[in-house]
Design a protein around this motif. Sequence first.
Motif, mmCIF file in Angstrom:
data_model
loop_
_atom_site.group_PDB
_atom_site.id
_atom_site.type_symbol
_atom_site.label_atom_id
_atom_site.label_comp_id
_atom_site.label_asym_id
_atom_site.label_seq_id
_atom_site.Cartn_x
_atom_site.Cartn_y
_atom_site.Cartn_z
ATOM 1 N N PHE A 148 29.091 27.255 40.264
ATOM 2 C CA PHE A 148 28.474 26.700 41.467
ATOM 3 C C PHE A 148 26.981 27.018 41.461
ATOM 4 C CE2 PHE A 148 32.883 27.406 42.585
ATOM 5 C CZ PHE A 148 33.226 26.282 43.330
ATOM 6 N N GLY A 149 26.180 26.059 41.933
ATOM 7 C CA GLY A 149 24.740 26.263 41.978
ATOM 8 C C GLY A 149 24.313 27.075 43.184
ATOM 9 N N MET A 150 23.320 27.908 42.983
ATOM 10 C CA MET A 150 22.820 28.759 44.057
ATOM 11 C C MET A 150 21.880 28.029 45.011
ATOM 12 S SD MET A 150 24.105 31.745 44.339
ATOM 13 C CE MET A 150 22.843 32.630 45.276
ATOM 14 N N LYS A 151 21.612 26.751 44.784
ATOM 15 C CA LYS A 151 20.861 26.008 45.801
ATOM 16 C C LYS A 151 21.592 26.092 47.131
ATOM 17 C CE LYS A 151 20.962 21.510 46.105
ATOM 18 N NZ LYS A 151 21.365 21.277 47.533
ATOM 19 N N ASP A 152 22.913 26.004 47.075
ATOM 20 C CA ASP A 152 23.731 26.210 48.270
ATOM 21 C C ASP A 152 24.329 27.607 48.195
ATOM 22 O OD1 ASP A 152 25.351 26.131 50.480
ATOM 23 O OD2 ASP A 152 26.052 24.101 50.125
ATOM 24 N N ALA A 153 23.481 28.599 48.466
ATOM 25 C CA ALA A 153 23.901 29.989 48.349
ATOM 26 C C ALA A 153 24.985 30.340 49.361
ATOM 27 C CB ALA A 153 22.703 30.927 48.517
ATOM 28 N N GLN A 154 24.951 29.703 50.540
ATOM 29 C CA GLN A 154 26.003 29.987 51.518
ATOM 30 C C GLN A 154 27.348 29.508 50.997
ATOM 31 O OE1 GLN A 154 25.606 28.196 55.428
ATOM 32 N NE2 GLN A 154 27.034 29.682 56.321
ATOM 33 N N GLN A 155 27.377 28.342 50.362
ATOM 34 C CA GLN A 155 28.631 27.853 49.798
ATOM 35 C C GLN A 155 29.184 28.832 48.764
ATOM 36 O OE1 GLN A 155 29.682 23.568 48.624
ATOM 37 N NE2 GLN A 155 28.943 24.424 46.699
ATOM 38 N N VAL A 156 28.305 29.377 47.929
ATOM 39 C CA VAL A 156 28.748 30.359 46.944
ATOM 40 C C VAL A 156 29.340 31.583 47.637
ATOM 41 C CG1 VAL A 156 28.009 31.899 45.074
ATOM 42 C CG2 VAL A 156 27.085 29.569 45.210
ATOM 43 N N ALA A 157 28.666 32.056 48.691
ATOM 44 C CA ALA A 157 29.159 33.227 49.419
ATOM 45 C C ALA A 157 30.504 32.941 50.079
ATOM 46 C CB ALA A 157 28.136 33.656 50.472
ATOM 47 N N VAL A 158 30.652 31.747 50.657
ATOM 48 C CA VAL A 158 31.897 31.369 51.316
ATOM 49 C C VAL A 158 33.042 31.308 50.312
ATOM 50 C CG1 VAL A 158 33.076 29.412 52.410
ATOM 51 C CG2 VAL A 158 30.860 30.166 53.271
ATOM 52 N N ILE A 159 32.806 30.678 49.174
ATOM 53 C CA ILE A 159 33.864 30.531 48.168
ATOM 54 C C ILE A 159 34.222 31.884 47.564
ATOM 55 C CG2 ILE A 159 34.400 29.535 45.912
ATOM 56 C CD1 ILE A 159 32.751 27.076 46.843
ATOM 57 N N GLN A 160 33.217 32.744 47.350
ATOM 58 C CA GLN A 160 33.523 34.075 46.828
ATOM 59 C C GLN A 160 34.355 34.872 47.823
ATOM 60 O OE1 GLN A 160 32.419 35.590 43.546
ATOM 61 N NE2 GLN A 160 34.321 36.460 44.338
ATOM 62 N N GLN A 161 34.028 34.755 49.111
ATOM 63 C CA GLN A 161 34.817 35.442 50.138
ATOM 64 C C GLN A 161 36.247 34.921 50.154
ATOM 65 O OE1 GLN A 161 33.510 37.920 52.331
ATOM 66 N NE2 GLN A 161 35.704 38.240 52.682
ATOM 67 N N MET A 162 36.409 33.620 50.062
ATOM 68 C CA MET A 162 37.736 33.011 50.061
ATOM 69 C C MET A 162 38.559 33.491 48.862
ATOM 70 S SD MET A 162 38.610 28.926 49.873
ATOM 71 C CE MET A 162 38.183 28.790 48.120
ATOM 72 N N VAL A 163 37.943 33.503 47.693
ATOM 73 C CA VAL A 163 38.629 33.953 46.477
ATOM 74 C C VAL A 163 39.043 35.412 46.606
ATOM 75 C CG1 VAL A 163 38.207 34.517 44.048
ATOM 76 C CG2 VAL A 163 37.638 32.241 44.923
ATOM 77 N N ASN A 164 38.138 36.234 47.152
ATOM 78 C CA ASN A 164 38.463 37.654 47.332
ATOM 79 C C ASN A 164 39.611 37.839 48.323
ATOM 80 O OD1 ASN A 164 36.343 38.240 45.629
ATOM 81 N ND2 ASN A 164 34.941 38.856 47.254
ATOM 82 N N ASP A 165 39.537 37.129 49.442
ATOM 83 C CA ASP A 165 40.539 37.296 50.495
ATOM 84 C C ASP A 165 41.921 36.819 50.062
ATOM 85 O OD1 ASP A 165 38.644 38.370 52.184
ATOM 86 O OD2 ASP A 165 38.322 36.521 53.321
ATOM 87 N N LEU A 166 41.964 35.753 49.273
ATOM 88 C CA LEU A 166 43.242 35.147 48.887
ATOM 89 C C LEU A 166 43.721 35.585 47.505
ATOM 90 C CD1 LEU A 166 42.697 31.494 50.201
ATOM 91 C CD2 LEU A 166 43.764 33.436 51.366
ATOM 92 N N ASN A 167 42.975 36.510 46.866
ATOM 93 C CA ASN A 167 43.336 36.981 45.524
ATOM 94 C C ASN A 167 43.512 35.827 44.539
ATOM 95 O OD1 ASN A 167 45.139 39.113 47.526
ATOM 96 N ND2 ASN A 167 43.617 39.957 46.124
ATOM 97 N N THR A 168 42.628 34.854 44.634
ATOM 98 C CA THR A 168 42.667 33.707 43.732
ATOM 99 C C THR A 168 42.167 34.132 42.357
ATOM 100 O OG1 THR A 168 42.177 32.287 45.623
ATOM 101 C CG2 THR A 168 41.943 31.323 43.430
ATOM 102 N N PRO A 169 42.936 33.883 41.290
ATOM 103 C CA PRO A 169 42.564 34.380 39.958
ATOM 104 C C PRO A 169 41.533 33.494 39.258
ATOM 105 C CG PRO A 169 44.670 33.260 39.832
ATOM 106 C CD PRO A 169 44.274 33.235 41.282
#
Length: 296
Positions: A148-169
């Motif tokens: 994911f591109g860091m131009k949308d840094a909030q999107q990166v943060a949101v997706i990383q939080q989601m992956v962490n919370d849901l234990n997505t591999p």
Amino acid sequence: MIICTTISELRTILNGQRGEAPDGLIGLVPTMGFLHDGHASLMQRSVNECAFTVLTVFVNPLQFGPNEDFDRYPRDLERDAALAEKHGVDLLFAPSVQEMYPTRPLTKILINEVADRLCGASRPGHFDGVGTVVTKLFNLVQPGRAYFGMKDAQQVAVIQQMVNDLNTPVDIVPCETVREADGLAMSSRNVYLSSDERAQAVILSRTLQQAERMLREPGMTAGKLSAEAAASIRTSPLAVIDYAELLTYPSLQPIDPDQLLTEMNQTLILALAVKFGGTRLIDNRLLQSAGGGLNV
């Protein structure tokens, strides 16, 4: 390069790929298409790091509000496919809306706090739509890495939080923003800009550069930096500010306006969203604060 448009075909191809090379790492590059050099950098990195790269092109209606540009969002699948093949993508998945959402979805991903500020504040439900479609793509492709591109840094943060919370591999790989020669961050929406709007839009990158210099000034506070950034953007007559905020990253927590930045010791983000005519552009700069000084 393989091109497919149905979920059943995608699964068949990927099951075969895993059978042939079960240890091969699959890379995923999710996009909404109308690709540019910023997307190309994501594709190239995945191709360099993964055994098999999947590019998805899907304009996701769930992340558009009722008065946003879903219908007029630029689309050119033939051009996208040519660019993807040029950069070594193995599979292009370009489903229709009907294929991805055959019935009205009753299950959605809801993301709080990190999705509530910045773009989330002015685009209610946007990141729930992003989280839902990205989760679907993760389930379909089952990648080892997603780019994911860091131009949308909030999107990166949101997706990383989601992956962490849901234990997505899946490992989320943030990639540096790619810019035009004059500094404007590359975006599929840049095509909407008139010549005057395009000329004035460079104020975003100039403001971020100015803020970088200001961070080193003695006595600089979070509130003053945000105010100076907004003042800089307003020097462009066509610019209408949605937000210009300094927050912690990736938690996206607000900072006390009186907080001296040289006394902090964490990563910060100066995030901008500005409209030029009917086109909304975003840009940002990550900054690493440290007591006694700030290093960009």
